[in-house]
Design a protein around this motif. Structure first.
Motif, PDB file in Angstrom:
ATOM      1  N   UNK A  84       0.900  -1.108   0.128  1.00  0.00           N
ATOM      2  CA  UNK A  84       0.089   0.023  -0.208  1.00  0.00           C
ATOM      3  C   UNK A  84       0.889   1.084  -0.059  1.00  0.00           C
ATOM      4  N   UNK A  85       0.476   2.064  -0.881  1.00  0.00           N
ATOM      5  CA  UNK A  85       1.369   3.325  -1.024  1.00  0.00           C
ATOM      6  C   UNK A  85       0.559   4.621  -0.733  1.00  0.00           C
ATOM      7  N   UNK A  86       1.035   5.283   0.287  1.00  0.00           N
ATOM      8  CA  UNK A  86       0.466   6.762   0.505  1.00  0.00           C
ATOM      9  C   UNK A  86       1.444   7.471  -0.029  1.00  0.00           C
ATOM     10  N   UNK A  87       1.166   8.463  -1.004  1.00  0.00           N
ATOM     11  CA  UNK A  87       2.134   9.091  -1.752  1.00  0.00           C
ATOM     12  C   UNK A  87       2.684  10.407  -0.974  1.00  0.00           C
ATOM     13  N   UNK A  88       1.828  11.095  -0.030  1.00  0.00           N
ATOM     14  CA  UNK A  88       2.431  11.940   0.745  1.00  0.00           C
ATOM     15  C   UNK A  88       1.556  11.778   2.100  1.00  0.00           C
ATOM     16  N   UNK A  89       2.393  11.208   2.964  1.00  0.00           N
ATOM     17  CA  UNK A  89       1.610  11.100   4.300  1.00  0.00           C
ATOM     18  C   UNK A  89       1.384  12.387   5.159  1.00  0.00           C
ATOM     19  N   UNK A  90       0.046  12.401   5.841  1.00  0.00           N
ATOM     20  CA  UNK A  90      -0.071  13.387   6.569  1.00  0.00           C
ATOM     21  C   UNK A  90      -0.282  13.072   7.913  1.00  0.00           C
ATOM     22  N   UNK A  91      -0.458  13.749   8.909  1.00  0.00           N
ATOM     23  CA  UNK A  91      -0.785  13.428  10.339  1.00  0.00           C
ATOM     24  C   UNK A  91      -1.924  12.869  10.304  1.00  0.00           C
ATOM     25  N   UNK A  92      -3.067  12.914   9.546  1.00  0.00           N
ATOM     26  CA  UNK A  92      -4.271  12.489   9.559  1.00  0.00           C
ATOM     27  C   UNK A  92      -4.182  10.900   9.207  1.00  0.00           C
ATOM     28  N   UNK A  93      -3.081  10.607   8.377  1.00  0.00           N
ATOM     29  CA  UNK A  93      -3.011   9.098   8.074  1.00  0.00           C
ATOM     30  C   UNK A  93      -2.431   8.211   9.090  1.00  0.00           C
ATOM     31  N   UNK A  94      -2.083   8.730  10.194  1.00  0.00           N
ATOM     32  CA  UNK A  94      -1.687   7.719  11.373  1.00  0.00           C
ATOM     33  C   UNK A  94      -2.818   6.938  11.795  1.00  0.00           C
ATOM     34  N   UNK A  95      -2.715   5.676  11.590  1.00  0.00           N
ATOM     35  CA  UNK A  95      -3.665   4.641  12.019  1.00  0.00           C
ATOM     36  C   UNK A  95      -3.014   3.280  11.912  1.00  0.00           C
ATOM     37  N   UNK A  96      -3.895   2.437  12.163  1.00  0.00           N
ATOM     38  CA  UNK A  96      -3.430   0.936  12.016  1.00  0.00           C
ATOM     39  C   UNK A  96      -3.928   0.565  10.420  1.00  0.00           C
ATOM     40  N   UNK A  97      -3.241  -0.056   9.591  1.00  0.00           N
ATOM     41  CA  UNK A  97      -3.405  -0.475   8.458  1.00  0.00           C
ATOM     42  C   UNK A  97      -3.512  -1.894   8.335  1.00  0.00           C
ATOM     43  N   UNK A  98      -4.733  -2.277   8.044  1.00  0.00           N
ATOM     44  CA  UNK A  98      -5.023  -3.836   7.869  1.00  0.00           C
ATOM     45  C   UNK A  98      -5.003  -4.305   6.316  1.00  0.00           C
ATOM     46  N   UNK A  99      -4.184  -5.222   6.073  1.00  0.00           N
ATOM     47  CA  UNK A  99      -4.280  -5.950   4.530  1.00  0.00           C
ATOM     48  C   UNK A  99      -5.106  -7.212   4.941  1.00  0.00           C
TER      49      UNK A  99
END
Lengths: 119, 108
Positions: B73-88
């Motif tokens: 999974x690619x987040x192109x430009x991380x922001x503070x709001x992207x802080x989370x737990x990511x599940x595949x």
């Protein structure tokens, strides 16, 4: 997008009482609803799967007489925690799978969760 | 049992790209790869899904290995709001299960 609501968002109850949590699909019909439980800093653990009009299928280790699930319609499922104890305190999340033609395969829409605290 | 393996945590700086890996070596030919993220005290949120080809949407990109045994999974430009737990999660004609996911920490 599809929205799933849960009510209440948080609840505090006394040990020995029962608590009902509602899960509604607001703008779509859900063939299947899932109930998860999540303890702090842990992943979601599936408790049961329910299909509208059928009895729920419980995961191993989940007491069906303690966690009563009713899926009375294509838009509503309820989870009742009976005779709650402090160890039942957790974050309960429901999820709904939509009846769709096309769209995202096996898509699940999640509710915002219900924080249950048993004192 | 979860059918996927992810690192427990990753860190990134704000505005930088983030690549979140997922291994799913036992994936079957008909399994879809779904990604969700969960912010604190919220239910999981759909991010993206794919089957064989790479996918892009407004939230992220999904790169799938040719043998489908892993994805990123690619987040192109991380922001503070992207802080989370990511599940595949793999999805097919069975009940999907959640693994532990990757906790993404984004530094300002």
């Amino acid at each position: 997008g599809a929205v799933v609501s849960q009510h209440p968002s948080w609840v505090i109850c006394k040990s020995g009482t029962s608590v009902k949590i509602e899960c509604r699909s607001l703008d779509f019909q859900a063939t299947t609803m899932f109930w998860y439980r999540q303890f702090p800093k842990q992943s979601l653990m599936l408790m049961a799967t329910s299909n509208e009009g059928s009895k729920a299928t419980y995961e191993q280790g989940v007491e069906k007489d303690k966690f009563l699930i009713n899926h009375a319609s294509l838009t509503l499922s309820t989870l009742t925690v009976t005779s709650a104890h402090p160890e039942d305190s957790s974050f309960y999340i429901c999820s709904a799978r939509a009846i769709t033609v096309g769209g995202i395969p096996y898509e699940q829409y999640f509710g915002p969760g219900t924080r249950l605290t048993v004192t | 049992d979860a059918k996927t393996t992810q690192p427990n945590s990753m860190e990134s700086n704000e505005e930088e790209p983030v690549h979140l890996p997922c291994n799913h070596s036992t994936i079957s030919g008909t399994d879809y790869i779904h990604w969700y993220r969960q912010l604190p005290s919220q239910g999981p949120e759909y991010v993206i899904h794919g089957l064989t080809s790479n996918v892009n949407n407004r939230m992220a990109s999904l790169a799938i290995a040719e043998d489908r045994k892993s994805s990123t999974l690619i987040l192109h430009r991380a922001t503070l709001r992207d802080a989370a737990v990511y599940y595949c999660i793999l999805k097919g004609s069975y009940i999907p299960t959640f693994g532990r996911g990757t906790s993404l920490i984004v530094h300002p």
